[in-house]
Each structure stands twice: as C-alpha cells, then as structure tokens.
Design an enzyme around this catalytic site. Structure first.
Site, PDB file in Angstrom:
ATOM      1  N   ASN A   1      -3.463   2.459   7.147  1.00 53.03           N
ATOM      2  CA  ASN A   1      -2.617   2.987   6.088  1.00 53.03           C
ATOM      3  C   ASN A   1      -3.523   3.403   4.937  1.00 53.03           C
ATOM      4  OD1 ASN A   1      -0.804   3.645   4.135  1.00 53.03           O
ATOM      5  ND2 ASN A   1      -0.098   1.562   3.747  1.00 53.03           N
TER       6      ASN A   1
ATOM      7  N   GLN B   1     -12.840   0.833   0.103  1.00 49.08           N
ATOM      8  CA  GLN B   1     -13.134   1.893  -0.856  1.00 49.08           C
ATOM      9  C   GLN B   1     -13.793   1.331  -2.115  1.00 49.08           C
ATOM     10  OE1 GLN B   1      -9.194   3.487  -1.201  1.00 49.08           O
ATOM     11  NE2 GLN B   1      -9.190   4.225   0.928  1.00 49.08           N
TER      12      GLN B   1
ATOM     13  N   GLU C   1      -5.638  -7.639  10.131  1.00 48.46           N
ATOM     14  CA  GLU C   1      -4.583  -8.660  10.132  1.00 48.46           C
ATOM     15  C   GLU C   1      -3.367  -8.203  10.924  1.00 48.46           C
ATOM     16  OE1 GLU C   1      -3.242  -5.792   7.249  1.00 48.46           O
ATOM     17  OE2 GLU C   1      -5.195  -6.720   7.562  1.00 48.46           O
TER      18      GLU C   1
ATOM     19  N   GLY D   1      -4.355  -1.864  -0.749  1.00 52.98           N
ATOM     20  CA  GLY D   1      -3.559  -1.546  -1.922  1.00 52.98           C
ATOM     21  C   GLY D   1      -3.324  -0.053  -2.040  1.00 52.98           C
TER      22      GLY D   1
ATOM     23  N   GLY E   1      -2.720   3.820  -4.132  1.00 54.06           N
ATOM     24  CA  GLY E   1      -3.296   4.622  -5.193  1.00 54.06           C
ATOM     25  C   GLY E   1      -4.689   5.145  -4.913  1.00 54.06           C
TER      26      GLY E   1
ATOM     27  N   HIS F   1      -6.781  -2.306   9.225  1.00 47.95           N
ATOM     28  CA  HIS F   1      -6.104  -3.587   8.998  1.00 47.95           C
ATOM     29  C   HIS F   1      -6.276  -4.553  10.171  1.00 47.95           C
ATOM     30  CE1 HIS F   1      -3.970  -2.481   5.284  1.00 47.95           C
ATOM     31  NE2 HIS F   1      -4.031  -1.263   5.792  1.00 47.95           N
TER      32      HIS F   1
ATOM     33  N   CYS G   1      -9.314  -1.969   3.634  1.00 46.41           N
ATOM     34  CA  CYS G   1      -8.573  -0.817   3.134  1.00 46.41           C
ATOM     35  C   CYS G   1      -9.038  -0.428   1.724  1.00 46.41           C
ATOM     36  CB  CYS G   1      -7.075  -1.095   3.202  1.00 46.41           C
ATOM     37  SG  CYS G   1      -6.051   0.386   3.058  1.00 46.41           S
TER      38      CYS G   1
ATOM     39  N   SER H   1       0.818  -1.214   0.000  1.00 41.85           N
ATOM     40  CA  SER H   1       0.000   0.000   0.000  1.00 41.85           C
ATOM     41  C   SER H   1       0.854   1.267   0.000  1.00 41.85           C
ATOM     42  CB  SER H   1      -0.927   0.020   1.219  1.00 41.85           C
ATOM     43  OG  SER H   1      -1.854  -1.035   1.168  1.00 41.85           O
TER      44      SER H   1
ATOM     45  N   GLY I   1      -4.895   7.033   2.559  1.00 42.20           N
ATOM     46  CA  GLY I   1      -4.925   8.452   2.271  1.00 42.20           C
ATOM     47  C   GLY I   1      -6.219   8.894   1.635  1.00 42.20           C
ATOM     48  N   PHE I   2      -7.124   7.925   1.367  1.00 44.48           N
ATOM     49  CA  PHE I   2      -8.434   8.206   0.796  1.00 44.48           C
ATOM     50  C   PHE I   2      -9.493   7.603   1.712  1.00 44.48           C
ATOM     51  CE2 PHE I   2      -5.538   8.472  -2.730  1.00 44.48           C
ATOM     52  CZ  PHE I   2      -6.059   9.459  -3.569  1.00 44.48           C
TER      53      PHE I   2
END
Length: 398
Positions: free
Chosen positions: A308, A270, A358, A238, A240, A356, A266, A54, A310-311
């Site tokens: 983790n 989205q 995990e 992931g 982007g 997350h 994550c 990610s 950013g969106f």
C-alpha cells in the site's frame, strides 16, 4: 444498501478530476467525499484495507468484483476505525457468508460515515487510473451535479505535499507486551501503525512501546531507560507524502547516528531512504493489494507481498550508494516495475522494506523480516548469532 425513503436504490455519481464520470448506486453513508482515488488489487482482506491508516486521504477502488462476501467482525480491524475517505465497488454482496461475520460491510460504512458507490465498472475505472494515474475524485449520493463535483475535485489538495500523521498517530504512548518471556524492547514510532505489526513483534518476545509521530529522540531513547534504553527502533507504515515528514526523518537520523538497530515498514522505509540522503517520488498509480512480486536480493528469493504505497525511494538498484552513515544498498526490488522495495546500510544496523510483512490478510512470505530484526538486535547487543539484514534468515523463519 443506500436507499431513498421509497426503498429504491439511491443514485450516486463518481467524478474524476479529468472529467471521467461513472454512475452507480449509493453504498455506505449518504453524502459527498473528495480525495485522491486509487485502486487495490486484493481479492480478500477488504476489512484490513478499510481500517489501514495508510489509506487516510484516499478513495479506494476494489478491483475484485464481489466485495462484502464475508461480512465484517471485531477481530480483523487493523486500527480503531475505518480510514478510507471513500469506497468504490462493483457488486456488493447481499449476504455475509462466514461464521466469523458480526455484521455487514454496508452497515459498517454507514456507521463510520464512509461514502461509497456500487454498480461501477471497476475494470474500466482501474484501466483509466493505470493509464492516467491516480488523481483527485469526488463521490456523491446526495447530488448528481457533475459540474459541481468536478469543481470540488479540482479544488481539493493533492497527495503530493500532504501530511496526515497528526490524524493517524496515537495521541499517547502505549505498550504491547511480549508474548511469553520478554527478550527485547522496541520503540515503535506510530506513523499510522497497523495493529498486526506490534503483534508480530510481540510473538517474538518483543515488548513494543508505541510512540506518537511527534516523539523526539529523547522520547525514543527514554523507552526502557531502566534497562539501558530500547534494543531497537521501528517506524511504521502511514499515509501522505514522505517529503512532508521532516521531523520524523530528523529523529531517524539521530537514531542512525547512535547506531541503534532500526527496522522500517512502508512509510518507515521512505523515512530511511530520506534519512540516508535519497529522495522520494510519487508513483503514477502506486502499489496496493496483496499479490505484488518482490525479490529479496540478499537471498534471491521471490516473495508475493502485500503493498500500500503511492511513493517510492529513489536509489540505484545496483551497487552501493554513499550516505552519512556509510554505504547502503537496495535489498528488495518490485518485479512488476523495478521499484525500490527495501534498503539497508551495508555496515550499519538499519534496514527497511516498502511492503507489509505483517500482512494480516496474507500473504505471509515476508514474515521472516521480523526475525531479521530480532537477529539484528541480538547481534548488536552481542548476545546472539552473527546476523545482519543481509544474512539468510534463521532456519524455519521463511
């Protein structure tokens, strides 16, 4: 340590796209790197951070002052390589003090070609990013020409609109077998999956078929075709912009139409948000670290979680919202800033979270979400106790 042939530390410079400049010493490989710069608040788990796909396309600033204390080993890799595009630390440890250590962090960065900088006031840098937001930046240990580095940072692509799925996904499908008896089979679409995720499922008797991000709905449904297809579909974390992953969203919509149980983490969260008709937006500086408080609104429990991203998904925090697959609602909320951290269909077999569960480096408060997925699949098959993503987890799963 990154050094001149003379043995003296090699000078390095970090230049942000707004012109703020930090000077320090080279750390890791010699070179120049340009990417979005973000900060992570985790005090442990730096190896898991470095090897998390990610972080593709990002320079990571560690807010903890001492990094590298426990060295690195072959066990704690979350993938086959280091993915960060650059690394910023304040005080790299000169000695690795752990019985598990098989090498130094500096040597790993050199081996993997990751350009870094040390000796930076990471507190000041983090405060700057919190106030101004994540931005593009350049690190160099081969030139100190601030003007040239500023120009390179300003010319670099922004994270908005960027897709790295082709870089991070598996080129070919593979299987992670269940631990012990196989009870369920899951098709996991790899958007940058961390190694611990299929392991957590395997521990619960799930045979995990990891598929490339380019997989079609036919590829997904072909998993365990001799046993009637997959019991569930999973989409991973992931890198982007989620708005740049329309193919994946299209596949997920077909999964939802067929009412195959779905769980996303994550970027997988989205993807569900977008498949349900909601938008996504870029956070000012994002959530990265292992100390983020989230409330599970289905139980009222507050969890400390690993993040983790950013969106985030744009959805109403209260009540339900309409989707092509029936009503949905927000199930988890970040308590620091009220960001959506989980969504679910009210009457359909689909849920996801932004963080997350995990969490190889911890915390493990959210580990129960894998049990929810198991319960959801058993219920959908008609061979388990009634459960949905909104039910309280089974005894012992928290």
């Amino acid at each position: 340590m990154n050094q001149h042939a003379s043995g003296q530390p090699r000078e390095a410079v970090l230049v942000l796209e707004d012109g703020r400049t930090f000077r320090g010493e080279g750390y890791g490989a010699v070179g120049t790197t340009v990417a979005e710069i973000v900060f992570s608040t985790g005090m442990t788990g730096y190896q898991e951070t470095l090897t998390d796909p990610s972080y593709r396309g990002q320079i990571v600033v560690m807010t903890a002052p001492h990094i590298g204390n426990t060295g690195v080993n072959d066990v704690d890799f979350e993938s086959g390589r280091v993915w960060v595009d650059g690394y910023v630390v304040r005080d790299p440890s000169r000695v690795a003090s752990s019985w598990r250590s098989q090498g130094s962090l500096d040597d790993l960065l050199v081996e993997q070609g990751v350009v870094g900088i040390s000796g930076v006031d990471t507190r000041a840098l983090t405060r700057h990013l919190r106030e101004r937001g994540s931005m593009r930046a350049a690190i160099s240990s081969e030139t100190t020409d601030v003007g040239a580095l500023l120009a390179r940072a300003a010319a670099a692509p922004t994270m908005t609109g960027s897709s790295f799925l082709d870089d991070v996904t598996t080129p070919e499908a593979y299987v992670v077998p269940a631990v012990g008896e196989r009870r369920l089979t899951v098709a996991a679409v790899d958007l940058g999956i961390k190694g611990m995720t299929p392991r957590r499922m395997a521990e619960r008797g799930i045979e995990v078929h990891v598929l490339p991000a380019s997989s079609t709905i036919d590829d997904v449904l072909a998993v365990a075709a001799d046993r009637g297809g997959p019991d569930g579909v999973f989409m991973s974390n992931g890198p982007g912009d989620p708005a740049a992953a329309e193919h994946v969203v299209g596949v997920l919509r077909q999964v939802l139409e067929r009412r195959v149980p779905y769980f996303g983490i994550c970027l997988g969260n989205q993807m569900l948000g977008r498949a349900l008709g909601r938008g996504t937006y870029k956070l000012t500086y994002g959530h990265r670290g292992i100390n983020q408080p989230v409330q599970d609104r289905t139980t009222g429990t507050v969890e400390i979680t690993s993040h983790n991203h950013g969106f985030a998904v744009d959805a109403p925090l209260d009540g339900t919202f309409d989707t092509p697959y029936g009503p949905a609602h927000v199930t988890h909320v970040g308590l620091n800033d009220q960001v959506v951290e989980g969504v679910a269909l009210v009457d359909g077999p689909a849920f996801s979270v932004q963080y997350h569960p995990e969490a190889a480096a911890g915390p493990h408060d959210a580990d129960y979400l894998f049990d929810r997925f198991v319960q959801l699949m058993h219920t959908h098959r008609g061979d388990g106790a009634s459960a949905s993503p909104d039910d309280h987890p089974a005894e012992g799963s928290r």
